[in-house]
Motif scaffolding. Sequence first.
Motif, PDB file in Angstrom:
ATOM      1  N   ALA A  18      44.515  93.646  35.396  1.00  0.00           N
ATOM      2  CA  ALA A  18      45.727  93.745  34.574  1.00  0.00           C
ATOM      3  C   ALA A  18      45.699  95.001  33.704  1.00  0.00           C
ATOM      4  CB  ALA A  18      45.867  92.502  33.696  1.00  0.00           C
ATOM      5  N   SER A  19      44.543  95.330  33.140  1.00  0.00           N
ATOM      6  CA  SER A  19      44.445  96.527  32.290  1.00  0.00           C
ATOM      7  C   SER A  19      44.652  97.798  33.104  1.00  0.00           C
ATOM      8  CB  SER A  19      43.087  96.565  31.585  1.00  0.00           C
ATOM      9  OG  SER A  19      42.033  96.549  32.535  1.00  0.00           O
ATOM     10  N   GLU A  20      44.134  97.818  34.337  1.00  0.00           N
ATOM     11  CA  GLU A  20      44.316  98.987  35.200  1.00  0.00           C
ATOM     12  C   GLU A  20      45.772  99.111  35.643  1.00  0.00           C
ATOM     13  OE1 GLU A  20      39.915  99.112  37.335  1.00  0.00           O
ATOM     14  OE2 GLU A  20      41.482  97.798  38.143  1.00  0.00           O
ATOM     15  N   GLU A  22      48.289  98.052  33.916  1.00  0.00           N
ATOM     16  CA  GLU A  22      49.028  98.504  32.734  1.00  0.00           C
ATOM     17  C   GLU A  22      48.984 100.034  32.630  1.00  0.00           C
ATOM     18  OE1 GLU A  22      48.984  98.014  27.853  1.00  0.00           O
ATOM     19  OE2 GLU A  22      47.333  97.231  29.064  1.00  0.00           O
ATOM     20  N   THR A  23      47.800 100.617  32.847  1.00  0.00           N
ATOM     21  CA  THR A  23      47.668 102.077  32.789  1.00  0.00           C
ATOM     22  C   THR A  23      48.526 102.750  33.848  1.00  0.00           C
ATOM     23  OG1 THR A  23      45.395 101.852  31.961  1.00  0.00           O
ATOM     24  CG2 THR A  23      46.012 103.979  32.923  1.00  0.00           C
ATOM     25  N   ILE A  35      50.335  91.550  27.568  1.00  0.00           N
ATOM     26  CA  ILE A  35      49.746  90.891  28.737  1.00  0.00           C
ATOM     27  C   ILE A  35      49.386  89.470  28.322  1.00  0.00           C
ATOM     28  CG2 ILE A  35      47.885  90.917  30.425  1.00  0.00           C
ATOM     29  CD1 ILE A  35      47.641  93.918  30.025  1.00  0.00           C
ATOM     30  N   THR A 155      48.342  85.934  35.374  1.00  0.00           N
ATOM     31  CA  THR A 155      48.571  86.976  34.370  1.00  0.00           C
ATOM     32  C   THR A 155      50.033  87.407  34.408  1.00  0.00           C
ATOM     33  OG1 THR A 155      46.306  87.765  34.636  1.00  0.00           O
ATOM     34  CG2 THR A 155      47.852  89.242  33.550  1.00  0.00           C
TER      35      THR A 155
END
Length: 781
Positions: A18-20, A22-23, A35, A155
């Motif tokens: 999810a963080s990747e 988002e980037t 998120i 997520t």
Amino acid sequence: MKISINWLRDYVDCQLLASELETLLRRAGLEVAGIDQRGAAIDNVVAAEILESTQHPNADRLSVCKVNDGSPEPRQIVCGAKNYKVGDKVPLALPGAVLPGDFKIKTGKLRGVESEGMMCSAKELRLAEDSEGLLILPPETAPGTPIKDLFPAETILELEITPNRSDWLSHLGVAREIGVFTGLPVKAPEPELPPTASAEGQVRIPGEGCHLYTLRRISGVKVGPSPQWLRDRLAAVGLRSVNNVVDVTNYVLFELGQPLHAFDAAKISGSLQVRAASEGEAFRALDGREYKLPTGSLVIADDNGPVALAGVMGGEGSGVTESTTDILLESAVFDPSSVRRVSRALGLFSDSSYRFERGVDPEGVAIASARAVELILQVAGGTAEQTILVTGKCPERGKVSLRHAHVRDLLGIALTNAEIESALARVGLEKLAAGDETRWSIPGYRRELRREADLIEEVARVMGIEKIPSRAQGPFAASSDADAAYDFAMNLRRSLAGMGFHEARTSTLVSAADASHFGEAVALKNPFGEDQSQLRNSLVPGLLAALRRNLDQGAKSIALFECGRVFDPGGEGQRLAIVLTGERHESSWRGGTERSWDVFDLTGAVRQLASLHEQDIVPTLAPVAPFGACADLFLHGKKIGVVGQLTPAVARDIGASTPLLCAEFDIALWRAAAFTKTQVATLAKFPGSARDIAFVAPLALPYGEVRSLIDSLKEPLLESIRLFDLFTDPKGEKIPSDKKSMAISLTFRSPERTLTAVEVQAAADRIKLALREKLSVDFRE
């Protein structure tokens, strides 16, 4: 806009964290606001079957249930919900479970009856934002199944969508964007498209407001609850399940971004037409409220009247219910401005209006209809007509030319023609002509691409804006008049802040009543309300409103100012306004007396602002409301504003118990006058000599008239005049009640020599003589 990552993976096989992700989306221009984790990964919560339900002996609104949770003996649960029946499967939180919000479950008594746990709603498990009653699980669910197996973790991305990118308002649109930046293939739904047939005689559309309208009949549907997978998908994006037909239309909305509406065919009388509503025409929407439509509102109507508000919401009378067997499925394109106008006018907003306001893909109208039909037949059964009725036409694709050399010149990076064309192809554009200047066809979901610059921006986005080298090539620019005006206003603001005033920023919209005190104003054509119907022609009303709010909060000393633009029929300009009220000095244990702000504090601040220039404050004999007393401020002989005290009625209206002081100046006039050459003098080499004179004058004689007379004598040795004492006696014990005593200090100086006492006295006597003869004053000697 909520996006489920699990749902997203139906269209693009992206396994990024999810963080990747988002980037990656931020790089694409998509703002990820948050998120969230969804699902029911909660221990000690299992599926349970309701075996029996009886009325609670001590509470009318409670029931006592026996449930099978997979253990050898049934459990007794006290429940307040009413939406279940015996045989239903529901989530059961066992003693020891900890629900979201740190809500701990334990065995206890409710109104005297023991309860060994709690049956749960979707909201209590944080599976939905809102729910009514218990969460009813699929009938095939085995008792004792852990709820975390039924609702695995998921997520959810909360996206902030810019108004120009309506294609991002769907899972497929976001999947396309991921495909652009990862190179992964995108698998869009490919429903079978039926042949089209003319809707003439069955649907009519106007020349404006609706460009394309399609309708397809499905017969023999069975309306009921949606399957669990469909309810889960909708819950993931924050929607509550209604029924299987309505849920499919919502599913396709979030899947493809195309709003749909299903009519109960039995409730439609005659043919449909898209038309403008008449003024005050009544319409009852699906939200249960009746609306009086403004003239021009676009509606879908049958022979009896409106059955839907075009692009906004369906009508209650034609909605799909459990008794519906035949439906008419609408998929259309409505004009964004028309939808926005009626939505704002009625205060009625929906997921459909949100998308129509930004524009939908006309090429996706038939695809979305076919996709919905496919799903409705799957979850509700029935038979669909072989053709889709169409009226209107899909607009042609836009075409934009692009010069490769211009791309390189504008971005400043060396890109080959192949790289440029590859970037645009990844975005979904189709090349029509090759060469150094190519021509591109724009897909319907990217209608915002209209100019060559738009295509160049897409190339930069795909190639990576971070790859464009930074170069400082800005040439020196001489200061402009706009720079000078800004600096002048900033100096005024800094000076006032340094004196202890607080800067305020108020609305440029005021009521007609507030504007009427300050001359002509510009009225808005479509105001939000009467209190915001005019462009302000003065800064004072906004500052008074701010002052009122401060007084309501208990502020005892208020000193506000604002620099801002005002408007009148002749144009606009910039002004400075000041308001004061309350305590100037508070009493203290160290001594000193309490004192309120007065007009001398205000004029002193104004004089300080204009201290480097020749200034004069001249009282106005006939002040205009809202001023009770005021004076004009002149700078080098030019009037630049007004300063004074507002009427007691205004002070009472806003709750001020002390004098309410106000000043307002035209900054452009102030600046123009300030650039007048100011005379300066060397420091005095010889001492000055002062003489004080005191006299009794008529009560109505203003000090300004005394000063003007003394100035008119043009005494060559007189350097300054200062009023240092003023006395009145309303009781008439020391001086008559219709008189006042003034004491003035006169300072004399010569730049060439030290003055003698005789010279100073002679000049003072001439001044006294003039005051006695022309103003009839009596000197106190």
